[in-house]
Design an enzyme around this catalytic site. Structure first.
Site, PDB file in Angstrom:
ATOM      1  N   GLY A 155     -34.139 -14.570 -12.413  1.00 34.55           N
ATOM      2  CA  GLY A 155     -35.416 -14.293 -11.784  1.00 34.55           C
ATOM      3  C   GLY A 155     -35.575 -14.910 -10.407  1.00 34.55           C
ATOM      4  O   GLY A 155     -34.625 -15.041  -9.631  1.00 34.55           O
ATOM      5  N   CYS A 156     -36.813 -15.329 -10.106  1.00 36.28           N
ATOM      6  CA  CYS A 156     -37.143 -15.834  -8.779  1.00 36.28           C
ATOM      7  C   CYS A 156     -36.401 -17.116  -8.423  1.00 36.28           C
ATOM      8  O   CYS A 156     -36.306 -17.468  -7.247  1.00 36.28           O
ATOM      9  CB  CYS A 156     -38.653 -16.065  -8.676  1.00 36.28           C
ATOM     10  SG  CYS A 156     -39.646 -14.559  -8.806  1.00 36.28           S
ATOM     11  N   ALA A 157     -35.912 -17.840  -9.402  1.00 41.10           N
ATOM     12  CA  ALA A 157     -35.214 -19.098  -9.136  1.00 41.10           C
ATOM     13  C   ALA A 157     -33.766 -18.899  -8.715  1.00 41.10           C
ATOM     14  O   ALA A 157     -33.110 -19.845  -8.260  1.00 41.10           O
ATOM     15  CB  ALA A 157     -35.251 -19.996 -10.374  1.00 41.10           C
TER      16      ALA A 157
END
Length: 369
Positions: A155-157
């Site tokens: 995801g965003c990480a």
């Protein structure tokens, strides 16, 4: 800006040189949508499913976003709703803008494609097997023994995760070259028939784009920053607060109201513990590469860490001009920091990204001339 010492004893110049950003390049799909256009298109769609049209308009207006880029014209998302159609576009556009970003990053770094030893590609908004790295390697002419590491569910990480893995590779194999490539097309996950608040927010804030970063343990051709240390924090039993639920119709977004509370409760302690382990104080951090998850996320990070508004300025600028680009966002923000000349040689920086797990990724950075 904070004004502490720029070089604690632990971080006197490393030998060999720490992994250093050689270049950051971005690429965008050809279509775009302004905030006004988003409001005009989204409000009637969700109102038809029973959502308050004024609430949808309020979410868009409060998003802090002026413009976002899309893989297809807005009408496509109303006409083509199947996972097959959407993922077909992902395969086409991801290769196009991924190759463009990678080529530009290598050119800016003065690195030939056959010098790349490892490519790490990240995306969570579509599925490709073989992964994107194979297409980039073939089109740009990488060696046949290039190492490839696709990260597809972080995801965003994932942008921060890939930077950490790339740095660890270089510390184990000095003299190497790593290409990081984050390509995200969140517009293709939009669910037309989902009137949940999470889907409304998702439809209002996410945008499409790609970022490529060249990392090597050598001096950069222009002012940049080096990666000194990294920490990943996985919060127990929080897997249900962020992510995607893969269904027949595609990717259903999961965004819990618990996220801001978790950030307010946990972030400062995790940051201080990490920095203390590196012999650096929070008051010694001069620049911040923050994942712009949204205006409230940035507000929370600013307030929890006691930052000046100027220190979240680059992240707000990226959010306003591109929206939330998932894993590519932190690279867009780092590029903006360099272009704004906010990274000074010898000064420390902190990278923060959050993603499903629930996970917080932290990295200690330092500016180099």
């Amino acid at each position: 800006m904070h004004s502490g010492s720029s070089s604690p004893e632990r971080w006197q110049r490393e030998q060999p040189m720490a992994p250093t950003i050689q270049s950051i390049a971005t690429a965008l799909p050809p279509h775009s949508m302004t905030a006004e256009e988003s409001e005009a298109r989204l409000a009637p769609i969700f109102a038809a499913q029973g959502e308050d049209e004024t609430l949808v308009a309020q979410i868009v207006r409060n998003s802090g976003i002026r413009k976002r880029y899309l893989s297809r014209p807005p009408g496509f998302y109303l006409a083509e709703t199947s996972l097959t159609a959407r993922n077909g576009v992902f395969e086409e556009v991801a290769v196009e803008i991924g190759v463009e970003a990678a080529r530009k990053a290598l050119d800016q770094a003065g690195i030939r494609p056959d010098e790349v030893d490892l490519i790490i590609d990240t995306s969570c908004t579509g599925v490709m097997i073989p992964a994107l790295d194979v297409h980039v390697a073939n089109k740009l002419g990488f060696r046949d023994d290039v190492r490839r590491l696709p990260l597809t569910e972080a995801g965003c990480a994932a942008g921060a995760t890939s930077l950490a893995f790339g740095a660890e590779f270089l510390r184990a194999r000095p003299g190497g070259v790593v290409l990081l490539l984050s390509v995200e097309l969140p517009s293709l996950t939009f669910q037309l028939d989902d009137a949940t608040r999470a889907n409304v927010v998702s439809a209002a804030i996410f945008g499409d784009g790609a970022a490529a970063v060249v990392l090597a343990d050598r001096p950069a051709p222009r002012p940049s920053f080096e990666h000194l240390a990294h920490k990943a924090v996985l919060f127990k039993d929080t897997q249900s607060i962020m992510g995607f639920d893969l269904r027949t119709e595609g990717f259903k977004i999961i965004l819990s109201k618990r996220i801001p509370l978790l950030v307010r409760r946990e972030l400062r302690g995790q940051v201080e513990t990490f920095l203390e382990s590196q012999g650096v104080g929070l008051d010694e951090i001069d620049f911040f590469a923050l994942h712009p998850g949204g205006t409230k996320v940035l507000d929370n990070v600013r307030d929890v860490l006691g930052l000046d508004e100027a220190q979240v300025g680059a992240a707000r600028e990226v959010l306003a001009d591109y929206g939330n680009l998932s894993s590519a966002s932190v690279h867009f923000v780092a590029k903006a920091l360099l272009e704004r000349e906010e990274i000074q040689p010898g000064r420390f920086g902190l990278l923060i990204a959050m993603g499903p797990g629930f996970t917080v990724e932290l990295a200690l950075l330092r500016g180099v001339a």
